[in-house]
Motif scaffolding. Structure first.
Motif, mmCIF file in Angstrom:
data_model
loop_
_atom_site.group_PDB
_atom_site.id
_atom_site.type_symbol
_atom_site.label_atom_id
_atom_site.label_comp_id
_atom_site.label_asym_id
_atom_site.label_seq_id
_atom_site.Cartn_x
_atom_site.Cartn_y
_atom_site.Cartn_z
ATOM 1 N N HIS A 50 3.458 0.992 6.114
ATOM 2 C CA HIS A 50 3.870 0.942 4.707
ATOM 3 C C HIS A 50 2.648 0.947 3.790
ATOM 4 O O HIS A 50 2.635 1.632 2.760
ATOM 5 N N MET A 51 1.638 0.179 4.147
ATOM 6 C CA MET A 51 0.416 0.140 3.331
ATOM 7 C C MET A 51 -0.225 1.516 3.243
ATOM 8 O O MET A 51 -0.611 1.977 2.164
ATOM 9 N N VAL A 53 1.009 4.561 3.687
ATOM 10 C CA VAL A 53 1.767 5.526 2.884
ATOM 11 C C VAL A 53 1.666 5.187 1.402
ATOM 12 O O VAL A 53 1.442 6.053 0.553
ATOM 13 N N ARG A 54 1.808 3.910 1.080
ATOM 14 C CA ARG A 54 1.769 3.484 -0.315
ATOM 15 C C ARG A 54 0.393 3.732 -0.939
ATOM 16 O O ARG A 54 0.290 4.096 -2.117
ATOM 17 N N SER A 57 -0.140 6.991 -2.681
ATOM 18 C CA SER A 57 0.486 7.164 -3.995
ATOM 19 C C SER A 57 -0.437 6.725 -5.123
ATOM 20 O O SER A 57 -0.207 7.078 -6.285
ATOM 21 N N ARG A 61 -0.107 9.144 -8.265
ATOM 22 C CA ARG A 61 0.612 8.560 -9.394
ATOM 23 C C ARG A 61 -0.240 7.699 -10.323
ATOM 24 O O ARG A 61 0.237 7.263 -11.364
ATOM 25 N N VAL A 113 -2.081 -3.090 -3.609
ATOM 26 C CA VAL A 113 -1.085 -2.537 -2.689
ATOM 27 C C VAL A 113 -1.097 -3.287 -1.363
ATOM 28 O O VAL A 113 -0.044 -3.660 -0.822
ATOM 29 N N GLU A 117 2.210 -5.411 -0.238
ATOM 30 C CA GLU A 117 3.001 -5.026 0.933
ATOM 31 C C GLU A 117 3.082 -6.176 1.934
ATOM 32 O O GLU A 117 4.128 -6.396 2.563
#
Length: 236
Positions: A50-51, A53-54, A57, A61, A113, A117
């Protein structure tokens, strides 16, 4: 520095020429257990995924499209057996960019992040180890003009090219500030024409297929260094 350009040529950049580079090791902490009972564990592998992939972003973004930044996560290690959820996982981060404000934002964003997470998974706070930092390498523009003039006079107009900044990094960027003098860093090509003209990608530095030809690579590199040095000594 030799690089995958045409052998016999020189490439140089005015102003910011090579990026900042920051490297971290992140240790994700969980709670290990048997793969048949994941409800009794905090799976650090899933959490690390999860970390990772995040983190990407942050670039898509939170950084303007006109800015340059790269985040690479090239290693991840966890566990010893397919049915055992390990107590921890490790991954490394390498971040590169050409702008001080973007760098500071991304460094803060990475910490945000990673910690968020872990909190979302009810996991302990991860450990972040800062491995190294390379500074932004900035070529002095006035001195770059002089270097280009010298090299074109010796090697020929068509052998010296101005190039945009690259996302590689060099500790040479710390030297001019450390000793209080302007600096200029350039590249000399090492690839033969048949490689440069091939339909295949040109091997990059650190690739096992990167193999500069001896000549005219070596003579161009030494001639460039000698002539620029002598031009400065003659000026004194």
């Amino acid at each position: 520095h030799v690089w995958p350009g045409l052998a016999g040529s020189i490439d140089v950049t005015r102003g910011p020429a090579m990026s900042y580079s920051d490297a971290w090791k992140v240790t994700v902490k969980g709670r290990g257990g048997h793969g048949s009972q994941p409800e009794s564990t905090i799976d650090p592998v899933v959490l690390a995924a999860h970390m990772i992939v995040r983190i990407q972003s942050l670039l898509s973004r939170e950084v303007a499209a006109q800015k340059s930044a790269v985040i690479t996560i090239a290693t991840i290690h966890a566990g010893l057996k397919e049915n055992i959820i390990p107590p921890s996982a490790e991954f490394t981060i390498n971040m590169r960019n050409l702008d001080t404000e973007v760098r500071e934002h991304l460094l803060a964003g990475l910490r945000r992040v990673i910690k968020a997470e872990a909190m979302a998974s009810n996991a302990p706070e991860p450990e972040i180890e800062e491995l190294y930092t390379f500074p932004l390498l900035v070529n002095d523009e006035a001195e770059t003009d002089k270097v280009i003039g010298v090299l074109r006079g010796v090697l020929g107009e068509d052998k010296v090219n101005e190039k945009p900044a690259v996302m590689g990094s060099e500790d040479f960027g710390a030297l001019p500030d450390a000793i209080g003098v302007p600096g200029v860093y350039w590249f000399f090509g090492g690839m033969p024409p048949e490689v440069m003209e091939s339909d295949e990608p040109v091997p990059s530095n650190h690739s096992p297929f990167f193999g500069p030809v001896m000549e005219p690579t070596l003579s161009t590199g030494t001639t460039a260094a000698y002539e620029v040095l002598m031009s400065r000594l003659r000026a004194k």
